[in-house]
Design an enzyme around this catalytic site. Structure first.
Site, PDB file in Angstrom:
ATOM      1  N   LYS A  19     -50.755 -40.415 -18.563  1.00 10.82           N
ATOM      2  CA  LYS A  19     -51.720 -41.003 -19.576  1.00 10.82           C
ATOM      3  C   LYS A  19     -50.789 -42.095 -20.175  1.00 10.82           C
ATOM      4  O   LYS A  19     -51.584 -43.368 -20.521  1.00 10.82           O
ATOM      5  CB  LYS A  19     -52.114 -39.845 -20.527  1.00 10.82           C
ATOM      6  N   ARG A  94     -56.837 -32.100 -27.754  1.00  9.15           N
ATOM      7  CA  ARG A  94     -56.107 -31.326 -27.013  1.00  9.15           C
ATOM      8  C   ARG A  94     -56.343 -29.781 -26.874  1.00  9.15           C
ATOM      9  O   ARG A  94     -56.067 -29.093 -26.252  1.00  9.15           O
ATOM     10  CB  ARG A  94     -54.689 -31.255 -27.663  1.00  9.15           C
ATOM     11  N   ARG A 133     -38.271 -38.504 -16.994  1.00  6.99           N
ATOM     12  CA  ARG A 133     -38.715 -39.591 -17.638  1.00  6.99           C
ATOM     13  C   ARG A 133     -37.828 -40.375 -18.731  1.00  6.99           C
ATOM     14  O   ARG A 133     -36.898 -39.674 -19.248  1.00  6.99           O
ATOM     15  CB  ARG A 133     -39.828 -39.298 -18.498  1.00  6.99           C
ATOM     16  N   ARG A 167     -36.648 -38.073 -23.644  1.00  8.69           N
ATOM     17  CA  ARG A 167     -37.437 -37.392 -24.842  1.00  8.69           C
ATOM     18  C   ARG A 167     -36.819 -35.908 -25.070  1.00  8.69           C
ATOM     19  O   ARG A 167     -36.681 -35.383 -23.907  1.00  8.69           O
ATOM     20  CB  ARG A 167     -38.750 -37.392 -24.555  1.00  8.69           C
ATOM     21  N   ARG A 178     -44.600 -26.802 -22.387  1.00  9.42           N
ATOM     22  CA  ARG A 178     -45.833 -27.664 -22.680  1.00  9.42           C
ATOM     23  C   ARG A 178     -46.978 -27.535 -21.748  1.00  9.42           C
ATOM     24  O   ARG A 178     -48.147 -27.737 -22.024  1.00  9.42           O
ATOM     25  CB  ARG A 178     -45.404 -29.272 -22.826  1.00  9.42           C
TER      26      ARG A 178
HETATM   27  P1  AP5 Z   1     -46.501 -40.687 -18.749  1.00  4.66           P
HETATM   28  O1  AP5 Z   1     -47.184 -41.824 -18.626  1.00  4.66           O
HETATM   29  O2  AP5 Z   1     -45.222 -40.771 -19.983  1.00  4.66           O
HETATM   30  O3  AP5 Z   1     -47.177 -39.393 -18.955  1.00  4.66           O
HETATM   31  P2  AP5 Z   1     -48.127 -38.749 -20.260  1.00  4.66           P
HETATM   32  O4  AP5 Z   1     -49.121 -38.161 -19.422  1.00  4.66           O
HETATM   33  O5  AP5 Z   1     -48.104 -40.148 -21.169  1.00  4.66           O
HETATM   34  O6  AP5 Z   1     -47.223 -37.571 -20.538  1.00  4.66           O
HETATM   35  P3  AP5 Z   1     -46.656 -37.041 -22.036  1.00  4.66           P
HETATM   36  O7  AP5 Z   1     -45.589 -36.115 -21.777  1.00  4.66           O
HETATM   37  O8  AP5 Z   1     -46.460 -38.396 -22.958  1.00  4.66           O
HETATM   38  O9  AP5 Z   1     -48.008 -36.323 -22.648  1.00  4.66           O
HETATM   39  P4  AP5 Z   1     -48.054 -35.047 -23.597  1.00  4.66           P
HETATM   40  O10 AP5 Z   1     -49.518 -35.034 -23.723  1.00  4.66           O
HETATM   41  O11 AP5 Z   1     -47.198 -34.088 -23.528  1.00  4.66           O
HETATM   42  O12 AP5 Z   1     -46.971 -35.695 -24.619  1.00  4.66           O
HETATM   43  P5  AP5 Z   1     -47.570 -36.674 -26.112  1.00  4.66           P
HETATM   44  O13 AP5 Z   1     -46.682 -37.454 -26.339  1.00  4.66           O
HETATM   45  O14 AP5 Z   1     -49.237 -36.940 -25.947  1.00  4.66           O
HETATM   46  O15 AP5 Z   1     -45.567 -40.402 -17.208  1.00  4.66           O
HETATM   47  C1  AP5 Z   1     -44.649 -39.439 -16.962  1.00  4.66           C
HETATM   48  C2  AP5 Z   1     -43.699 -39.954 -16.302  1.00  4.66           C
HETATM   49  O16 AP5 Z   1     -44.007 -40.253 -14.876  1.00  4.66           O
HETATM   50  C3  AP5 Z   1     -42.975 -41.273 -16.548  1.00  4.66           C
HETATM   51  O17 AP5 Z   1     -41.463 -41.285 -16.143  1.00  4.66           O
HETATM   52  C4  AP5 Z   1     -43.505 -42.225 -15.672  1.00  4.66           C
HETATM   53  O18 AP5 Z   1     -42.733 -43.456 -15.341  1.00  4.66           O
HETATM   54  C5  AP5 Z   1     -44.054 -41.391 -14.458  1.00  4.66           C
HETATM   55  N1  AP5 Z   1     -45.197 -41.756 -13.678  1.00  4.66           N
HETATM   56  C6  AP5 Z   1     -46.288 -42.209 -14.347  1.00  4.66           C
HETATM   57  N2  AP5 Z   1     -47.266 -42.453 -13.590  1.00  4.66           N
HETATM   58  C7  AP5 Z   1     -46.621 -42.397 -12.109  1.00  4.66           C
HETATM   59  C8  AP5 Z   1     -47.126 -42.405 -10.737  1.00  4.66           C
HETATM   60  N3  AP5 Z   1     -48.276 -42.657 -10.304  1.00  4.66           N
HETATM   61  N4  AP5 Z   1     -46.213 -42.086 -10.012  1.00  4.66           N
HETATM   62  C9  AP5 Z   1     -44.906 -41.679 -10.029  1.00  4.66           C
HETATM   63  N5  AP5 Z   1     -44.324 -41.628 -11.526  1.00  4.66           N
HETATM   64  C10 AP5 Z   1     -45.356 -41.836 -12.363  1.00  4.66           C
HETATM   65  O19 AP5 Z   1     -47.328 -35.219 -27.035  1.00  4.66           O
HETATM   66  C11 AP5 Z   1     -45.973 -34.980 -27.578  1.00  4.66           C
HETATM   67  C12 AP5 Z   1     -46.226 -33.755 -28.512  1.00  4.66           C
HETATM   68  O20 AP5 Z   1     -46.903 -34.249 -29.797  1.00  4.66           O
HETATM   69  C13 AP5 Z   1     -47.219 -32.750 -28.317  1.00  4.66           C
HETATM   70  O21 AP5 Z   1     -46.192 -31.554 -27.406  1.00  4.66           O
HETATM   71  C14 AP5 Z   1     -47.249 -32.069 -29.527  1.00  4.66           C
HETATM   72  O22 AP5 Z   1     -46.513 -31.297 -30.248  1.00  4.66           O
HETATM   73  C15 AP5 Z   1     -47.777 -33.353 -30.396  1.00  4.66           C
HETATM   74  N6  AP5 Z   1     -49.244 -33.852 -30.239  1.00  4.66           N
HETATM   75  C16 AP5 Z   1     -49.634 -35.112 -29.855  1.00  4.66           C
HETATM   76  N7  AP5 Z   1     -50.608 -35.031 -29.763  1.00  4.66           N
HETATM   77  C17 AP5 Z   1     -51.252 -33.851 -30.443  1.00  4.66           C
HETATM   78  C18 AP5 Z   1     -52.618 -33.554 -30.746  1.00  4.66           C
HETATM   79  N8  AP5 Z   1     -53.709 -34.429 -30.532  1.00  4.66           N
HETATM   80  N9  AP5 Z   1     -52.607 -32.403 -31.469  1.00  4.66           N
HETATM   81  C19 AP5 Z   1     -51.533 -31.458 -31.686  1.00  4.66           C
HETATM   82  N10 AP5 Z   1     -50.287 -31.920 -31.292  1.00  4.66           N
HETATM   83  C20 AP5 Z   1     -50.305 -33.043 -30.729  1.00  4.66           C
HETATM   84 MG    MG Z   2     -47.253 -40.053 -23.139  1.00  4.24          MG
END
Ligand code: AP5
Ligand code: MG
Length: 224
Positions: A19, A94, A133, A167, A178
């Site tokens: 994402k 979410r 990552r 991270r 997660r």
């Molecule tokens: P990346 O693009 O970083 O993946 P992502 O989908 O953004 O994954 P996240 O871990 O950031 O999602 P998340 O939802 O858990 O975390 P968030 O920060 O939102 O890609 C991942 C890896 O793959 C990278 O190394 C990239 O290079 C590689 N890659 C990408 N595309 C590729 C491809 N096509 N081929 C090969 N490799 C590839 O949330 C974190 C925390 O915040 C949550 O756990 C929660 O505690 C809190 N939080 C955030 N939002 C909320 C909410 N709305 N409600 C409650 N708590 C929340």
């Molecule tokens: Mg992300």
């Protein structure tokens, strides 16, 4: 109504599905900011703000932050000046209560054009992507130790910052935790948006450029 021409573009997908990677690639092409609730919370933690201190242990554990707190964070962000064309939401909603709260928020802002892009990927690939990552603590650009290496070792291609960071919630145990939360709390949103005829699924197992072009195609078709 001021929001009538805005587009709310929602990126839905499990942790590690890409994402953030795709939203960063698309924000300048679409002229809409990438709004990542996770990045916003991590910035608050780095600044040791009151909000940051409140959510620090929640993020470290992989659990979700309280819905009402998240809604206030999002509401404040969506009214900023850079959202005139719309925005790309990464990480919100979410769960079903967040999806309903978002609907009310968008209705109140006069926004009726909503697109949901679901990035689908199998569990084993998700874990591999998370544990390898690397993220830039300055600008949020993400890399991967194997799949998406920075051009210069440990240095951000986008802003030149070094070192890159692993991270805290990307340890294998917390990543699996997660992904379990995603299955229980977030996956029901796929059906929810399908029923509303807003969902477009993209195969996130493809290389990054292919995923990007599919997302762009879906946005053009649905954006009409
Ligand atoms: P990346 O693009 O970083 O993946 P992502 O989908 O953004 O994954 P996240 O871990 O950031 O999602 P998340 O939802 O858990 O975390 P968030 O920060 O939102 O890609 C991942 C890896 O793959 C990278 O190394 C990239 O290079 C590689 N890659 C990408 N595309 C590729 C491809 N096509 N081929 C090969 N490799 C590839 O949330 C974190 C925390 O915040 C949550 O756990 C929660 O505690 C809190 N939080 C955030 N939002 C909320 C909410 N709305 N409600 C409650 N708590 C929340
Ligand atoms: Mg992300």
């Amino acid at each position: 109504m001021p929001g009538a021409n805005k587009i709310a573009c929602i990126f839905l997908g499990a942790p590690g599905s890409g994402k953030g990677t795709q939203a960063k690639k698309l924000e300048s092409k679409l002229g809409m900011p990438h709004i990542s609730t996770g990045d916003m919370l991590r910035q608050e933690i780095d600044r040791a703000s009151q909000l940051g201190l409140q959510v620090k242990s929640v993020l470290a554990s992989g659990a979700l932050v309280d819905d009402s707190l998240m809604l206030e964070v999002l509401r404040a962000r969506l009214t900023q000046n850079d959202t005139q064309k719309g925005f790309i939401l990464d990480g919100y909603p979410r769960n079903l209560p967040q999806a309903k709260a978002l609907e009310n928020l968008l209705t109140g802002m006069g926004i009726t054009r909503v697109q949901v892009l679901y990035l689908s990927l199998a569990q084993d690939a998700l874990v591999q992507r998370l544990v390898g990552r690397l993220s830039c603590p300055k600008c949020g650009t993400v890399f991967h130790k194997e799949f998406n290496k920075p051009k210069v070792s440990d240095t951000c291609d986008n802003c030149g910052h070094s070192p890159l960071q692993h991270r805290k919630d990307d340890s294998e145990d917390t990543a699996v935790q997660r992904l379990g939360i995603f299955d229980v709390q977030t996956k029901p949103l796929i059906e929810y948006y399908k029923q509303k005829n807003l969902l477009h699924e993209v195969n996130a197992a493809q290389d990054m450029d292919k995923v990007e072009s599919e997302l762009l195609r879906a946005l053009k078709v649905k954006g009409k």
